[in-house]
Design a protein around this motif. Structure first.
Motif, PDB file in Angstrom:
ATOM      1  N   GLU A  11       2.965  47.064 -24.043  1.00 47.26           N
ATOM      2  CA  GLU A  11       2.327  48.062 -24.919  1.00 47.26           C
ATOM      3  C   GLU A  11       2.961  49.445 -24.807  1.00 47.26           C
ATOM      4  O   GLU A  11       2.657  50.339 -25.596  1.00 47.26           O
ATOM      5  CB  GLU A  11       0.819  48.140 -24.650  1.00 47.26           C
ATOM      6  CG  GLU A  11       0.440  48.562 -23.253  1.00 47.26           C
ATOM      7  CD  GLU A  11       0.289  47.404 -22.261  1.00 47.26           C
ATOM      8  OE1 GLU A  11      -0.251  47.665 -21.171  1.00 47.26           O
ATOM      9  OE2 GLU A  11       0.703  46.279 -22.548  1.00 47.26           O
ATOM     10  N   GLU A  12       3.842  49.647 -23.843  1.00 46.20           N
ATOM     11  CA  GLU A  12       4.521  50.937 -23.663  1.00 46.20           C
ATOM     12  C   GLU A  12       5.929  50.936 -24.247  1.00 46.20           C
ATOM     13  O   GLU A  12       6.698  51.856 -24.032  1.00 46.20           O
ATOM     14  CB  GLU A  12       4.581  51.278 -22.172  1.00 46.20           C
ATOM     15  CG  GLU A  12       3.217  51.488 -21.559  1.00 46.20           C
ATOM     16  CD  GLU A  12       3.272  51.665 -20.058  1.00 46.20           C
ATOM     17  OE1 GLU A  12       4.272  51.254 -19.422  1.00 46.20           O
ATOM     18  OE2 GLU A  12       2.308  52.222 -19.502  1.00 46.20           O
ATOM     19  N   GLY A  13       6.261  49.902 -25.007  1.00 44.37           N
ATOM     20  CA  GLY A  13       7.603  49.787 -25.572  1.00 44.37           C
ATOM     21  C   GLY A  13       8.040  51.004 -26.376  1.00 44.37           C
ATOM     22  O   GLY A  13       9.169  51.463 -26.272  1.00 44.37           O
ATOM     23  N   MET A  14       7.136  51.535 -27.182  1.00 43.67           N
ATOM     24  CA  MET A  14       7.466  52.705 -27.989  1.00 43.67           C
ATOM     25  C   MET A  14       7.770  53.916 -27.101  1.00 43.67           C
ATOM     26  O   MET A  14       8.697  54.680 -27.376  1.00 43.67           O
ATOM     27  CB  MET A  14       6.308  53.031 -28.943  1.00 43.67           C
ATOM     28  CG  MET A  14       6.642  54.101 -29.958  1.00 43.67           C
ATOM     29  SD  MET A  14       5.347  54.346 -31.195  1.00 43.67           S
ATOM     30  CE  MET A  14       4.004  54.962 -30.205  1.00 43.67           C
ATOM     31  N   LEU A  15       7.014  54.075 -26.027  1.00 49.99           N
ATOM     32  CA  LEU A  15       7.258  55.195 -25.112  1.00 49.99           C
ATOM     33  C   LEU A  15       8.556  54.993 -24.330  1.00 49.99           C
ATOM     34  O   LEU A  15       9.278  55.955 -24.062  1.00 49.99           O
ATOM     35  CB  LEU A  15       6.074  55.357 -24.160  1.00 49.99           C
ATOM     36  CG  LEU A  15       4.779  55.826 -24.808  1.00 49.99           C
ATOM     37  CD1 LEU A  15       3.631  55.787 -23.801  1.00 49.99           C
ATOM     38  CD2 LEU A  15       4.942  57.216 -25.388  1.00 49.99           C
ATOM     39  N   GLN A  16       8.851  53.753 -23.966  1.00 49.91           N
ATOM     40  CA  GLN A  16      10.113  53.468 -23.285  1.00 49.91           C
ATOM     41  C   GLN A  16      11.283  53.836 -24.205  1.00 49.91           C
ATOM     42  O   GLN A  16      12.252  54.467 -23.762  1.00 49.91           O
ATOM     43  CB  GLN A  16      10.204  51.987 -22.904  1.00 49.91           C
ATOM     44  CG  GLN A  16       9.253  51.559 -21.826  1.00 49.91           C
ATOM     45  CD  GLN A  16       9.316  50.072 -21.546  1.00 49.91           C
ATOM     46  OE1 GLN A  16      10.125  49.346 -22.102  1.00 49.91           O
ATOM     47  NE2 GLN A  16       8.436  49.609 -20.656  1.00 49.91           N
ATOM     48  N   THR A  17      11.169  53.457 -25.466  1.00 53.32           N
ATOM     49  CA  THR A  17      12.209  53.785 -26.440  1.00 53.32           C
ATOM     50  C   THR A  17      12.373  55.290 -26.558  1.00 53.32           C
ATOM     51  O   THR A  17      13.496  55.806 -26.549  1.00 53.32           O
ATOM     52  CB  THR A  17      11.860  53.185 -27.827  1.00 53.32           C
ATOM     53  OG1 THR A  17      11.734  51.771 -27.688  1.00 53.32           O
ATOM     54  CG2 THR A  17      12.927  53.510 -28.850  1.00 53.32           C
ATOM     55  N   ARG A  18      11.273  55.996 -26.649  1.00 57.77           N
ATOM     56  CA  ARG A  18      11.321  57.457 -26.807  1.00 57.77           C
ATOM     57  C   ARG A  18      11.943  58.123 -25.578  1.00 57.77           C
ATOM     58  O   ARG A  18      12.755  59.047 -25.721  1.00 57.77           O
ATOM     59  CB  ARG A  18       9.914  58.000 -27.058  1.00 57.77           C
ATOM     60  CG  ARG A  18       9.879  59.465 -27.352  1.00 57.77           C
ATOM     61  CD  ARG A  18      10.605  59.793 -28.654  1.00 57.77           C
ATOM     62  NE  ARG A  18      10.573  61.230 -28.850  1.00 57.77           N
ATOM     63  CZ  ARG A  18      11.638  61.969 -29.147  1.00 57.77           C
ATOM     64  NH1 ARG A  18      12.802  61.415 -29.349  1.00 57.77           N
ATOM     65  NH2 ARG A  18      11.525  63.262 -29.289  1.00 57.77           N
ATOM     66  N   LEU A  19      11.593  57.661 -24.393  1.00 56.45           N
ATOM     67  CA  LEU A  19      12.161  58.235 -23.171  1.00 56.45           C
ATOM     68  C   LEU A  19      13.667  58.015 -23.124  1.00 56.45           C
ATOM     69  O   LEU A  19      14.436  58.943 -22.835  1.00 56.45           O
ATOM     70  CB  LEU A  19      11.498  57.629 -21.936  1.00 56.45           C
ATOM     71  CG  LEU A  19      12.072  58.098 -20.593  1.00 56.45           C
ATOM     72  CD1 LEU A  19      11.768  59.574 -20.380  1.00 56.45           C
ATOM     73  CD2 LEU A  19      11.535  57.269 -19.455  1.00 56.45           C
ATOM     74  N   LEU A  20      14.106  56.799 -23.420  1.00 55.87           N
ATOM     75  CA  LEU A  20      15.539  56.521 -23.432  1.00 55.87           C
ATOM     76  C   LEU A  20      16.239  57.336 -24.515  1.00 55.87           C
ATOM     77  O   LEU A  20      17.336  57.870 -24.294  1.00 55.87           O
ATOM     78  CB  LEU A  20      15.789  55.028 -23.645  1.00 55.87           C
ATOM     79  CG  LEU A  20      15.453  54.138 -22.452  1.00 55.87           C
ATOM     80  CD1 LEU A  20      15.439  52.672 -22.867  1.00 55.87           C
ATOM     81  CD2 LEU A  20      16.432  54.371 -21.317  1.00 55.87           C
ATOM     82  N   GLU A  21      15.603  57.457 -25.672  1.00 58.20           N
ATOM     83  CA  GLU A  21      16.164  58.228 -26.774  1.00 58.20           C
ATOM     84  C   GLU A  21      16.377  59.690 -26.367  1.00 58.20           C
ATOM     85  O   GLU A  21      17.454  60.254 -26.585  1.00 58.20           O
ATOM     86  CB  GLU A  21      15.227  58.138 -27.975  1.00 58.20           C
ATOM     87  CG  GLU A  21      15.693  58.884 -29.189  1.00 58.20           C
ATOM     88  CD  GLU A  21      14.692  58.774 -30.334  1.00 58.20           C
ATOM     89  OE1 GLU A  21      15.052  59.205 -31.444  1.00 58.20           O
ATOM     90  OE2 GLU A  21      13.570  58.271 -30.136  1.00 58.20           O
ATOM     91  N   MET A  22      15.370  60.302 -25.779  1.00 63.11           N
ATOM     92  CA  MET A  22      15.486  61.704 -25.349  1.00 63.11           C
ATOM     93  C   MET A  22      16.620  61.873 -24.345  1.00 63.11           C
ATOM     94  O   MET A  22      17.406  62.816 -24.425  1.00 63.11           O
ATOM     95  CB  MET A  22      14.172  62.192 -24.738  1.00 63.11           C
ATOM     96  CG  MET A  22      13.065  62.371 -25.741  1.00 63.11           C
ATOM     97  SD  MET A  22      11.539  63.103 -25.076  1.00 63.11           S
ATOM     98  CE  MET A  22      11.206  62.120 -23.640  1.00 63.11           C
TER      99      MET A  22
END
Length: 84
Positions: A11-22
């Motif tokens: 359920e944290e996939g979107m946040l993982q993506t955002r952290l890696l993106e930043m």
């Protein structure tokens, strides 16, 4: 944020993506270390592969790409790849 996401929950996939993106935009070496340690597995691999390529992390991009055209485009930068 990294500490909060260390549970690697789907359920944290979107946040993982955002952290890696930043990190890929601001500090690619940090994103490279996160990917190297395999801390996350539920992020958007397609988006991260494109950002890895833009950041010059061609090895990481190749690890994430699945489309032959993307892989071919990335292989042009073989001088940047690690021998193993």
């Amino acid at each position: 944020l990294l500490d909060v996401l260390k549970g690697n929950r789907p359920e944290e996939g979107m946040l993982q993506t955002r952290l890696l993106e930043m990190n890929l935009v601001q500090a690619p070496q940090v994103a490279d270390a996160i990917l190297n340690n395999k801390i996350f597995s539920h992020y958007d691999r397609a988006k991260i592969s494109q950002l890895c390529e833009k950041a010059g992390l061609y090895q990481r991009a190749l690890e994430h790409y699945t489309e032959l055209s993307d892989i071919k485009r990335c292989l042009v930068h073989t001088q940047m790849l690690q021998p193993e």
